[in-house]
Scaffold this motif. Structure first.
Motif, PDB file in Angstrom:
ATOM      1  N   LEU A  90       0.605  -1.436   0.128  1.00 48.70           N
ATOM      2  CA  LEU A  90      -0.144  -0.036   0.263  1.00 48.70           C
ATOM      3  C   LEU A  90       0.993   0.995   0.144  1.00 48.70           C
ATOM      4  O   LEU A  90       1.578   1.495   0.771  1.00 48.70           O
ATOM      5  CB  LEU A  90      -1.109  -0.124   1.501  1.00 48.70           C
ATOM      6  N   VAL A  99      -3.761   1.055  -3.601  1.00 43.43           N
ATOM      7  CA  VAL A  99      -3.483  -0.555  -3.743  1.00 43.43           C
ATOM      8  C   VAL A  99      -2.368  -0.921  -4.415  1.00 43.43           C
ATOM      9  O   VAL A  99      -2.989  -1.009  -5.809  1.00 43.43           O
ATOM     10  CB  VAL A  99      -4.427  -1.230  -3.931  1.00 43.43           C
ATOM     11  N   LEU A 118      -9.113  -3.910   2.919  1.00 44.99           N
ATOM     12  CA  LEU A 118      -9.334  -3.089   2.244  1.00 44.99           C
ATOM     13  C   LEU A 118      -9.953  -2.132   2.783  1.00 44.99           C
ATOM     14  O   LEU A 118     -10.141  -0.661   2.596  1.00 44.99           O
ATOM     15  CB  LEU A 118      -9.631  -3.228   0.748  1.00 44.99           C
ATOM     16  N   ARG A 119     -11.284  -1.951   3.235  1.00 41.69           N
ATOM     17  CA  ARG A 119     -11.897  -1.391   4.746  1.00 41.69           C
ATOM     18  C   ARG A 119     -11.160  -0.679   5.679  1.00 41.69           C
ATOM     19  O   ARG A 119     -11.525   0.846   5.641  1.00 41.69           O
ATOM     20  CB  ARG A 119     -13.370  -2.146   4.796  1.00 41.69           C
ATOM     21  N   HIS A 122      -9.363   1.776   3.888  1.00 39.13           N
ATOM     22  CA  HIS A 122     -10.557   3.002   3.132  1.00 39.13           C
ATOM     23  C   HIS A 122     -10.825   3.986   4.535  1.00 39.13           C
ATOM     24  O   HIS A 122     -11.066   4.831   4.855  1.00 39.13           O
ATOM     25  CB  HIS A 122     -11.642   2.736   2.806  1.00 39.13           C
ATOM     26  N   VAL A 133      -8.952   6.051  -2.205  1.00 38.78           N
ATOM     27  CA  VAL A 133      -8.264   4.415  -2.785  1.00 38.78           C
ATOM     28  C   VAL A 133      -8.201   3.816  -4.105  1.00 38.78           C
ATOM     29  O   VAL A 133      -9.421   3.716  -3.982  1.00 38.78           O
ATOM     30  CB  VAL A 133      -9.104   3.682  -1.718  1.00 38.78           C
ATOM     31  N   TYR A 148     -14.602  -5.567  -5.348  1.00 39.45           N
ATOM     32  CA  TYR A 148     -13.609  -4.624  -5.655  1.00 39.45           C
ATOM     33  C   TYR A 148     -15.402  -4.006  -5.684  1.00 39.45           C
ATOM     34  O   TYR A 148     -15.072  -2.709  -4.942  1.00 39.45           O
ATOM     35  CB  TYR A 148     -12.616  -4.409  -6.982  1.00 39.45           C
TER      36      TYR A 148
END
Length: 171
Positions: A90, A99, A118-119, A122, A133, A148
């Protein structure tokens, strides 16, 4: 430079952790890269030693590229009870978090770990007032694209025959 990204809430209680990549991870990362490309390499009519050599060279080039063009990024290893199971790369930029790569060993895919990371990215982007993101995904990786999209990413640019650029706005 920012301190590295912390792990999502509740991960440590489950034995999960994020840590910085180090030289000792090279063999694991090379094998993980090979796992990412296994389906693609299956029909190639090369002997196994040639396939291994090709994948080793491709892994080395990818690593060189990531390190050179994302020198300040978090290159993180995802662990379960001290054993590596994936990677999360990242690059936290002022305008958003890129990402670079996210992936897990085949037997650890589909269990929600990628979605949780990913959450979490974010959420951290929102805390930093970064606007988005974003990531690039292979046009043939439909499973990842569906994940996604479920999370809120939308195709924004770069929709070509090979890759899609997807972005999740931070509100």
């Amino acid at each position: 430079m920012l301190s590295r990204l912390d792990a999502p809430i509740g991960w440590s209680a489950r034995g999960l952790a994020l840590r910085n990549r180090n030289e000792g991870d090279r063999a694991f990362l090379r094998d993980l890269y090979g796992a990412f490309r296994a389906d693609e390499m299956e029909p190639v009519p090369w002997p196994e030693p040639l396939k291994a050599q090709f994948l080793n060279e491709q892994f080395a080039l990818q690593t060189l590229h990531f390190d050179r063009f994302h020198a300040n990024a978090d290159f993180l290893i995802v662990e379960d009870r001290g054993l590596p199971i994936g990677r999360f790369y990242l690059d936290r930029k002022p305008d958003g978090f890129l990402v670079i790569d996210i992936g897990f060993l085949p037997h650890r895919q589909g269990g929600g770990l990628g979605a949780a990371l990913l959450r979490h990215a974010h959420k951290r982007a929102a805390q930093r007032h970064a606007g988005r993101v974003w990531l690039h995904v292979s046009a043939t990786n439909h499973r990842a694209q569906q994940l996604y999209e479920r999370l809120g990413f939308r195709v924004t640019e770069g929709a070509d025959a090979n890759y899609r650029t997807m972005e999740w706005e931070v509100s």
